[in-house]
Design an enzyme around this catalytic site. Structure first.
Site, short mmCIF file in Angstrom:
data_model
loop_
_atom_site.label_atom_id
_atom_site.label_comp_id
_atom_site.label_asym_id
_atom_site.label_seq_id
_atom_site.Cartn_x
_atom_site.Cartn_y
_atom_site.Cartn_z
N SER A 143 43.85 50.73 40.56
CA SER A 143 43.74 51.60 39.89
C SER A 143 44.40 52.73 40.54
O SER A 143 44.88 52.65 41.49
CB SER A 143 42.19 52.09 39.88
OG SER A 143 41.74 52.25 41.04
N MET A 144 44.31 54.04 39.70
CA MET A 144 45.12 55.23 40.45
C MET A 144 44.61 55.57 41.66
O MET A 144 43.31 55.73 41.68
CB MET A 144 44.83 56.24 39.16
CG MET A 144 45.43 57.54 39.74
SD MET A 144 45.48 58.57 37.99
CE MET A 144 43.65 58.73 37.67
N ASN A 156 46.07 53.59 30.13
CA ASN A 156 46.36 53.21 31.53
C ASN A 156 47.57 52.55 31.77
O ASN A 156 47.82 51.71 32.94
CB ASN A 156 45.37 51.83 31.70
CG ASN A 156 45.59 50.70 30.66
OD1 ASN A 156 46.46 50.61 29.75
ND2 ASN A 156 45.13 49.59 30.70
N ALA A 200 42.16 45.40 38.28
CA ALA A 200 40.86 45.54 38.72
C ALA A 200 39.86 45.32 37.70
O ALA A 200 38.80 44.73 37.85
CB ALA A 200 40.74 46.93 39.37
N HIS A 227 51.09 39.92 30.75
CA HIS A 227 49.51 39.91 30.90
C HIS A 227 48.96 39.39 29.66
O HIS A 227 47.83 38.83 29.87
CB HIS A 227 48.94 41.39 31.12
CG HIS A 227 49.18 41.92 32.42
ND1 HIS A 227 49.07 43.26 32.76
CD2 HIS A 227 49.55 41.25 33.51
CE1 HIS A 227 49.06 43.41 34.24
NE2 HIS A 227 49.50 42.11 34.52
N ASN A 228 49.40 39.82 28.44
CA ASN A 228 48.84 39.73 27.23
C ASN A 228 49.66 38.60 26.46
O ASN A 228 50.47 39.14 25.83
CB ASN A 228 48.48 40.88 26.25
CG ASN A 228 47.28 41.67 26.89
OD1 ASN A 228 46.68 41.29 28.37
ND2 ASN A 228 46.88 42.53 26.22
N HIS A 235 44.81 40.13 36.45
CA HIS A 235 45.63 40.80 36.24
C HIS A 235 45.54 42.43 36.87
O HIS A 235 46.51 43.42 36.64
CB HIS A 235 46.22 41.04 34.72
CG HIS A 235 45.08 42.16 33.93
ND1 HIS A 235 43.66 42.08 34.02
CD2 HIS A 235 45.35 42.94 33.02
CE1 HIS A 235 43.22 42.91 33.30
NE2 HIS A 235 44.21 43.53 32.80
#
Lengths: 136, 470
Positions: free
Chosen positions: B369-370, B198, B395, B318-319, B393
């Protein structure tokens, strides 16, 4: 008997691998891992040999599979075939010879981040079944 | 078992074993998706961990993850609390950087294909040992300590790049000795690579402004071209997580845990501190990774637009687990906030927000998303009360990869995206299907639910025109 198959999982990759023997099921788990990274047919251009130890059977499987992530990131090695697989079921030790190729010749669809113990089992029914989840 | 408290707020009441209650911030539509996997159970599991403060939180992009759900936030007391690799995730500091260009849509569109081709060549997905930027182990250690600041000092960027990055692109308390040789071997050849899955680099057009004052402060206007980079700490971060999960299992055992994946260590224990330090190294690797990708992107864009200037708007984690000051009861206290698939969303006035944005609040980037829109939002005061200053963060997935492969049609998705005049460069056909817009929740719905609650507020919407999938 199929070598492996993939099952439902929202975010990660869940697989089952099969084998007449424990050795075969272990080898097929590694092929499931390789197939999770690329679907292309990998050529056998390089050969490597390695040994892995574990504290129990699950831990041995974990360490065995993690070795491929390590070889992939550090040596760009992508697996095509596992051979001469030997497992010492009492000592939880494994040795094998693997064949594979340079990773940069192939196209990839996922980045396996880690092997996990999530839903992992190794059992014998009619034949051996291994289940596990790769974190992607 | 789930109680609706208010519009977009759901509560999981305290049951036996839970130290705090669970809270989900999501719309009624999204809640139905969240109920489908183990997310609710995981929120409860996190609520049962020692030293958790306030509540176990899940956001609108939540879905099942390793131990802790993705889209999850949990804060722990520094004395009684724990730190958990599962609460951070395997891709430590998987994160997003947004660059603004001085190029407008009109002049860009005529060169869209050319730019896509150059980016495709210059931006390494770098699977395996795949970066053109190779360094020594000695340099790697410096990079693990110095993050993006180290690469800027080496000439791969400018000071403003890291000044506009969370923690100025360098988490302190990062000791490379706490990172295993194996982790370093996995990461050394991967500085400046996207990775597959991703991770992506998108070129987007700002197509709608919701908040003029904030957009001005962030330096963007309608029809401006911006670039978003999403990647993490690659094999190095993944191995740090695996290593410490192993060490914590050996030291503390997992037999008494509700779920083996909740493995953790007391924050003040040696192992807890070691993990935090190693995690910080991996986070710095991720900052540096994006710094190098920014350098490659600047080179690429200059090939087509020689006078182009690319500036970092912001770069967010994010993480991550962070020691931050938050309001606990009536006091302000230092706590360890785990954000897993969640973004910090600091409001105006917080000292951690770069001076340039301090009156407005921290920029928050929410990639779609893409092929769908992405959003630029701003942090709020409200999020301090509700979510330890956190918001979504992205979808969040709803469909498994295997189902995507079974049910989605490659040609149809490709055609849909081409109809939107988006140039797509993807690593493989399967990777493309696995990341199709259909497998994600509706980004607009996710963003609206955050905006409604005030966890973060909309500033601008961006539409993709080039997608380089890792």
């Amino acid at each position: 008997m199929e070598k492996f198959e993939f099952l439902e999982h929202t975010a990660d990759i869940k697989f089952q691998a099969f084998g007449e023997t424990l050795e075969e099921a272990f080898s097929n788990s590694a092929l499931a891992l390789s197939n999770s990274i690329t679907e292309e047919k990998i050529k056998s251009k390089k050969e490597l040999k390695f040994q892995v130890k574990g504290k129990n059977m699950e831990n041995l499987l974990y360490n065995f599979l993690e070795e491929f992530l390590f070889l992939f990131d550090s040596e760009s090695f992508l697996l095509s075939k596992v051979k001469e697989m030997k497992i010492n079921k009492e000592k939880f030790e494994l040795s094998c010879v693997v064949e594979g190729d340079e990773a940069n010749k192939y196209s990839f669809h996922s980045d396996i981040k880690a092997i996990t113990y999530n839903e992992m089992f190794i059992k014998k029914e009619k034949h051996w079944i291994i289940q596990g989840v790769f974190d992607v | 078992m789930i109680k609706k408290i208010n519009k977009n707020i759901y509560e999981i009441p305290k049951e036996e074993g839970m130290n705090v209650k669970g809270i989900i911030y999501a719309s009624s539509k999204i809640i139905e998706d969240i109920k489908k996997d183990k997310t609710i159970e995981q929120i409860k599991n996190v609520a049962s961990l020692p030293g958790i403060i306030g509540k176990s939180i899940a956001l609108a992009d939540a879905h099942q993850g390793y131990g802790f759900s993705i889209g999850g936030v949990a804060a722990f007391d520094l004395e009684k609390g724990i730190i958990s690799p599962g609460g951070v995730g395997y891709d430590i500091n998987c994160s997003v950087r947004l660059l603004r260009t001085n190029i407008k849509k009109k002049e860009f569109i005529s060169k869209q294909k050319e730019v896509a081709n150059v980016l495709k060549k210059k931006i390494p997905s770098g699977v395996g040992r795949g970066s053109p930027f190779q360094i020594s182990y000695k340099e790697l250690d410096k990079l693990l300590k110095g993050g993006s600041q180290y690469l800027v000092e080496k000439g791969y960027g400018k000071k403003e790049d890291y000044l506009h990055t969370e923690e100025e692109g360098k988490l302190k308390n990062a000791n490379p000795l706490k990172v295993s040789a194996r982790a370093k071997k996995r990461g050394i050849g991967q500085v400046g690579t996207l990775g597959a899955g991703n991770h992506f680099l998108d070129v987007l057009v700002v197509d709608k402004i919701f908040d003029n004052a904030a957009a001005k402060a962030y330096g963007i206007s309608k029809n401006q071209i911006v670039i978003m980079i999403h990647c993490g700490s690659r094999g190095l971060g993944h191995q740090v997580a695996s290593d410490y999960i192993k060490l914590m299992e050996e030291k503390y055992g997992f037999e008494n845990l509700r779920d083996r994946e909740l493995i953790n260590a007391p924050i003040k224990s040696k192992l807890g501190k070691d993990y935090l330090s190693a995690m910080n190294c991996a986070a710095n690797f991720a900052f540096a990774n994006k710094q190098m990708l920014t350098h490659f992107t600047r080179e690429a864009i200059r090939e087509i637009f020689p006078n182009s200037e690319l500036d970092v708007i912001y770069d967010i984690c994010h993480n991550i687990a962070k020691i931050e000051k938050h309001k606990v009861g009536k006091a302000i206290k230092e706590v360890c906030v785990h954000r897993k698939g969640a973004t910090r969303s600091l409001g105006p006035g917080r000292i951690e927000v770069p001076t340039k944005y301090r009156k407005i609040g921290q920029p928050v980037m929410i990639p779609g998303s893409m092929g769908t829109s992405s959003y630029l939002m701003k942090g709020t005061k409200k999020s301090e009360e509700l979510s330890f200053s956190s918001t979504v963060h992205g979808a969040g997935r709803v469909m498994s990869r295997s189902r995507a492969i079974r049910e989605l049609n490659y040609s149809k998705i490709k055609k849909d995206i081409q109809n939107k005049k988006i140039e797509i460069c993807s690593g493989s056909k399967r990777g493309f299907i696995e990341e199709a817009p259909e497998v994600y929740k509706e980004i607009d719905e996710v963003v609206e639910s955050m905006d409604y609650l005030g966890l973060s507020k909309k500033v601008a919407r961006m539409k993709p025109i080039i997608v380089i999938q890792g």
